[in-house]
Design a protein around this motif. Structure first.
Motif, PDB file in Angstrom:
ATOM      1  N   PHE A 191       0.844  -1.198   0.000  1.00 46.50           N
ATOM      2  CA  PHE A 191       0.000   0.000   0.000  1.00 46.50           C
ATOM      3  C   PHE A 191       0.881   1.249   0.000  1.00 46.50           C
ATOM      4  CE2 PHE A 191      -2.342  -3.407   2.112  1.00 46.50           C
ATOM      5  CZ  PHE A 191      -3.499  -3.454   1.328  1.00 46.50           C
ATOM      6  N   PRO A 192       1.551   1.525  -1.101  1.00 49.52           N
ATOM      7  CA  PRO A 192       2.476   2.659  -1.153  1.00 49.52           C
ATOM      8  C   PRO A 192       1.740   3.981  -0.997  1.00 49.52           C
ATOM      9  CG  PRO A 192       2.085   1.799  -3.358  1.00 49.52           C
ATOM     10  CD  PRO A 192       1.436   0.841  -2.408  1.00 49.52           C
ATOM     11  N   PRO A 193       2.439   4.994  -0.484  1.00 43.10           N
ATOM     12  CA  PRO A 193       1.781   6.288  -0.279  1.00 43.10           C
ATOM     13  C   PRO A 193       1.269   6.918  -1.564  1.00 43.10           C
ATOM     14  CG  PRO A 193       4.155   6.446   0.087  1.00 43.10           C
ATOM     15  CD  PRO A 193       3.834   4.996  -0.021  1.00 43.10           C
ATOM     16  N   THR A 194       1.846   6.539  -2.705  1.00 44.85           N
ATOM     17  CA  THR A 194       1.406   7.128  -3.978  1.00 44.85           C
ATOM     18  C   THR A 194      -0.017   6.717  -4.347  1.00 44.85           C
ATOM     19  OG1 THR A 194       2.645   5.326  -5.026  1.00 44.85           O
ATOM     20  CG2 THR A 194       3.676   7.497  -5.013  1.00 44.85           C
ATOM     21  N   ARG A 195      -0.597   5.744  -3.660  1.00 44.31           N
ATOM     22  CA  ARG A 195      -2.014   5.415  -3.880  1.00 44.31           C
ATOM     23  C   ARG A 195      -2.913   6.582  -3.499  1.00 44.31           C
ATOM     24  NH1 ARG A 195      -4.097  -0.162  -3.156  1.00 44.31           N
ATOM     25  NH2 ARG A 195      -5.546   0.773  -1.680  1.00 44.31           N
ATOM     26  N   ASN A 196      -2.376   7.506  -2.700  1.00 48.44           N
ATOM     27  CA  ASN A 196      -3.191   8.597  -2.157  1.00 48.44           C
ATOM     28  C   ASN A 196      -2.735   9.973  -2.659  1.00 48.44           C
ATOM     29  OD1 ASN A 196      -4.757   6.884  -0.164  1.00 48.44           O
ATOM     30  ND2 ASN A 196      -2.659   6.460   0.490  1.00 48.44           N
ATOM     31  N   LEU A 197      -2.197  10.001  -3.867  1.00 48.73           N
ATOM     32  CA  LEU A 197      -1.660  11.263  -4.390  1.00 48.73           C
ATOM     33  C   LEU A 197      -2.707  12.369  -4.446  1.00 48.73           C
ATOM     34  CD1 LEU A 197       0.768  10.175  -7.272  1.00 48.73           C
ATOM     35  CD2 LEU A 197       1.353  11.346  -5.139  1.00 48.73           C
ATOM     36  N   ASP A 198      -3.955  12.017  -4.714  1.00 44.23           N
ATOM     37  CA  ASP A 198      -4.997  13.049  -4.799  1.00 44.23           C
ATOM     38  C   ASP A 198      -5.172  13.753  -3.452  1.00 44.23           C
ATOM     39  OD1 ASP A 198      -5.978  10.680  -3.706  1.00 44.23           O
ATOM     40  OD2 ASP A 198      -7.993  10.960  -4.500  1.00 44.23           O
ATOM     41  N   ALA A 199      -5.062  12.990  -2.369  1.00 45.77           N
ATOM     42  CA  ALA A 199      -5.192  13.595  -1.043  1.00 45.77           C
ATOM     43  C   ALA A 199      -4.039  14.548  -0.758  1.00 45.77           C
ATOM     44  CB  ALA A 199      -5.249  12.503   0.026  1.00 45.77           C
ATOM     45  N   PHE A 200      -2.825  14.135  -1.093  1.00 44.79           N
ATOM     46  CA  PHE A 200      -1.666  14.981  -0.812  1.00 44.79           C
ATOM     47  C   PHE A 200      -1.668  16.231  -1.696  1.00 44.79           C
ATOM     48  CE2 PHE A 200      -0.091  10.631   0.327  1.00 44.79           C
ATOM     49  CZ  PHE A 200      -0.202  10.830   1.698  1.00 44.79           C
ATOM     50  N   GLU A 201      -2.122  16.090  -2.920  1.00 39.61           N
ATOM     51  CA  GLU A 201      -2.236  17.261  -3.799  1.00 39.61           C
ATOM     52  C   GLU A 201      -3.241  18.257  -3.228  1.00 39.61           C
ATOM     53  OE1 GLU A 201      -1.456  19.818  -6.896  1.00 39.61           O
ATOM     54  OE2 GLU A 201      -0.383  17.974  -6.349  1.00 39.61           O
ATOM     55  N   TYR A 202      -4.351  17.753  -2.723  1.00 37.87           N
ATOM     56  CA  TYR A 202      -5.371  18.613  -2.113  1.00 37.87           C
ATOM     57  C   TYR A 202      -4.791  19.341  -0.896  1.00 37.87           C
ATOM     58  CZ  TYR A 202      -9.531  19.971   0.499  1.00 37.87           C
ATOM     59  OH  TYR A 202     -10.464  20.685   1.210  1.00 37.87           O
ATOM     60  N   LEU A 203      -4.064  18.631  -0.065  1.00 33.62           N
ATOM     61  CA  LEU A 203      -3.483  19.235   1.136  1.00 33.62           C
ATOM     62  C   LEU A 203      -2.470  20.316   0.776  1.00 33.62           C
ATOM     63  CD1 LEU A 203      -3.039  15.906   3.081  1.00 33.62           C
ATOM     64  CD2 LEU A 203      -4.510  17.775   3.833  1.00 33.62           C
ATOM     65  N   ARG A 204      -1.601  20.016  -0.193  1.00 31.46           N
ATOM     66  CA  ARG A 204      -0.606  21.018  -0.591  1.00 31.46           C
ATOM     67  C   ARG A 204      -1.289  22.255  -1.155  1.00 31.46           C
ATOM     68  NH1 ARG A 204       2.385  16.564  -2.676  1.00 31.46           N
ATOM     69  NH2 ARG A 204       1.722  17.086  -4.786  1.00 31.46           N
ATOM     70  N   THR A 205      -2.318  22.056  -1.964  1.00 38.56           N
ATOM     71  CA  THR A 205      -3.041  23.176  -2.562  1.00 38.56           C
ATOM     72  C   THR A 205      -3.658  24.066  -1.491  1.00 38.56           C
ATOM     73  OG1 THR A 205      -3.531  21.842  -4.517  1.00 38.56           O
ATOM     74  CG2 THR A 205      -4.870  23.805  -4.196  1.00 38.56           C
ATOM     75  N   ASN A 206      -4.027  23.438  -0.371  1.00 41.06           N
ATOM     76  CA  ASN A 206      -4.664  24.189   0.710  1.00 41.06           C
ATOM     77  C   ASN A 206      -3.691  24.571   1.828  1.00 41.06           C
ATOM     78  OD1 ASN A 206      -7.851  24.330   0.470  1.00 41.06           O
ATOM     79  ND2 ASN A 206      -7.193  22.414  -0.473  1.00 41.06           N
ATOM     80  N   ASN A 207      -2.392  24.488   1.550  1.00 38.28           N
ATOM     81  CA  ASN A 207      -1.377  24.884   2.530  1.00 38.28           C
ATOM     82  C   ASN A 207      -1.545  24.154   3.856  1.00 38.28           C
ATOM     83  OD1 ASN A 207      -0.326  26.871   0.696  1.00 38.28           O
ATOM     84  ND2 ASN A 207      -2.051  28.182   1.252  1.00 38.28           N
TER      85      ASN A 207
END
Length: 366
Positions: A191-207
């Motif tokens: 279950f690599p962390p890259t499975r959740n890239l959409d979540a991390f992109e959302y978090l970065r976008t929202n600082n």
């Protein structure tokens, strides 16, 4: 790193007195055994292995001493099983704060996965609000005992499920209500962390802040993905970064490119020594990579992970490291300031705690 020329003895009483900062602690891994039994009775939960407090405490530690992360995680079926109502969540959260404050913790980020507490119909939002209410109550009780502690919450998504984006949105929605950041937890292998890239992109976008469990049971690939693909600010555990460090027979140390990057960027390692031994990430405390990583001045922090399963506290982790590596007060202060620098808290508030709480607290003993 040791400083044996200390003015105060390294007793457990003195270790409990000094200010400590905790960045990696799971709410469902820190319940009081008596609370587990009482909540099970109130909720009609019948699966506990025993209802004797001392026996249950031993059972959790023994069951967690498996040498396997997957087996270790199975112990959480019982703690999560009794945390399925608002009342239970408020109680567990409040007691968590009381226990940490009594151990000298002045700032803590405690994490949990809201999705694990909805079996009896609670919404994710209701779970978050109940835990926040419990943390506020715990801070109030601690203050009555003359202990000042500040709590931050990390919301976890379970990496084997598919709710990371949803949990990330909740973390952003509640960030002005005590939620400090986001994490993914659960089994690393497969279950690599890259499975959740959409979540991390959302978090970065929202600082928004986030850490990622990586480099505990899996290895360098997990760490590399967490940092380079997902943008993790901190590494949950991260001990396997030692696999990218080589030592010659003459003692010369060579850092690989990933290890150099982690050290140069001052990416914090949320190291949990006792837990790492239980899950097989380290053979023993004496063999734990924290010794080498601290000597090489990585941004090392010391944490409890799961106080119930490991039978530990921040003070006992410090004492264990002192026995294994000869650490003294200045080393403990260094670990503590590392953690405070790395907290998901406003810069001025971090600085205030370092200058007005942590340094004066150590100055009394050093």
């Amino acid at each position: 790193m040791s400083d044996n020329a200390t003015r105060a003895p390294l007793t457990m009483e003195n270790i409990r007195r000094v200010p400590k900062v905790l960045l990696h602690d799971h709410l469902d891994g820190g319940l009081r055994p008596r609370t587990v039994i009482e909540l099970a009775d109130a909720l009609g939960y019948r699966d506990l292995p025993t209802t004797d407090v001392a026996e249950l405490s031993r059972w959790f530690r023994d069951a967690a001493d498996s040498g396997s992360l997957e087996s270790y995680l199975e112990t959480f079926a019982h703690t999560c099983g009794v945390m399925q109502t608002e009342e239970a969540l408020v109680r567990v959260a409040a007691e968590c704060v009381e226990d940490l404050a009594a151990d000298g913790v002045v700032y803590a980020e405690v994490r949990y996965a809201p999705e694990l507490f909805v079996e009896r119909g609670l919404s994710l939002d209701a779970v978050v609000e109940a835990v926040q209410a419990g943390f506020a109550e715990g801070e109030r009780r601690a203050a009555q005992q003359g202990k000042v502690i500040r709590m931050g919450t990390l919301l976890c998504a379970m990496r084997q499920h598919a709710r990371a984006a949803e949990i990330a949105e909740i973390a952003v929605r509640y960030r002005d209500s005590g939620v400090a950041g986001f994490d993914i937890a659960g089994p690393e292998a497969g279950f690599p962390p890259t499975r959740n890239l959409d979540a991390f992109e959302y978090l970065r976008t929202n600082n928004a802040h986030f850490t990622i469990h990586a480099g505990e049971a899996f290895g360098l690939a997990s760490i590399w993905e967490a940092i380079q693909h997902c943008g993790a600010e901190r590494l949950g555990h991260g001990v396997r970064i030692v696999d990218d460090i080589k030592r010659d027979p003459d003692g010369t140390v060579h850092l690989g490119r990933l290890a150099s990057y982690v050290r140069d960027r001052r990416i914090p390692l949320e190291i949990c020594p006792s837990s790492n031994v239980q899950t097989g990430a380290a053979a023993s405390i004496a063999d734990h990579p924290i010794g080498l990583l601290a000597d090489l001045r990585f941004r090392v922090t010391v944490n409890t992970d799961n106080r119930l399963m490991s039978g530990c506290s921040m003070s006992s982790e410090f004492a264990t490291l002192a026995d294994a590596f000869g650490y003294g007060w200045s080393d403990f202060q260094w670990f503590t300031i590392n953690a405070m620098k790395s907290a998901f808290l406003d810069f001025d508030q971090r600085l205030d705690l370092i200058n007005n709480v942590i340094k004066p607290g150590y100055a009394e003993l050093v």
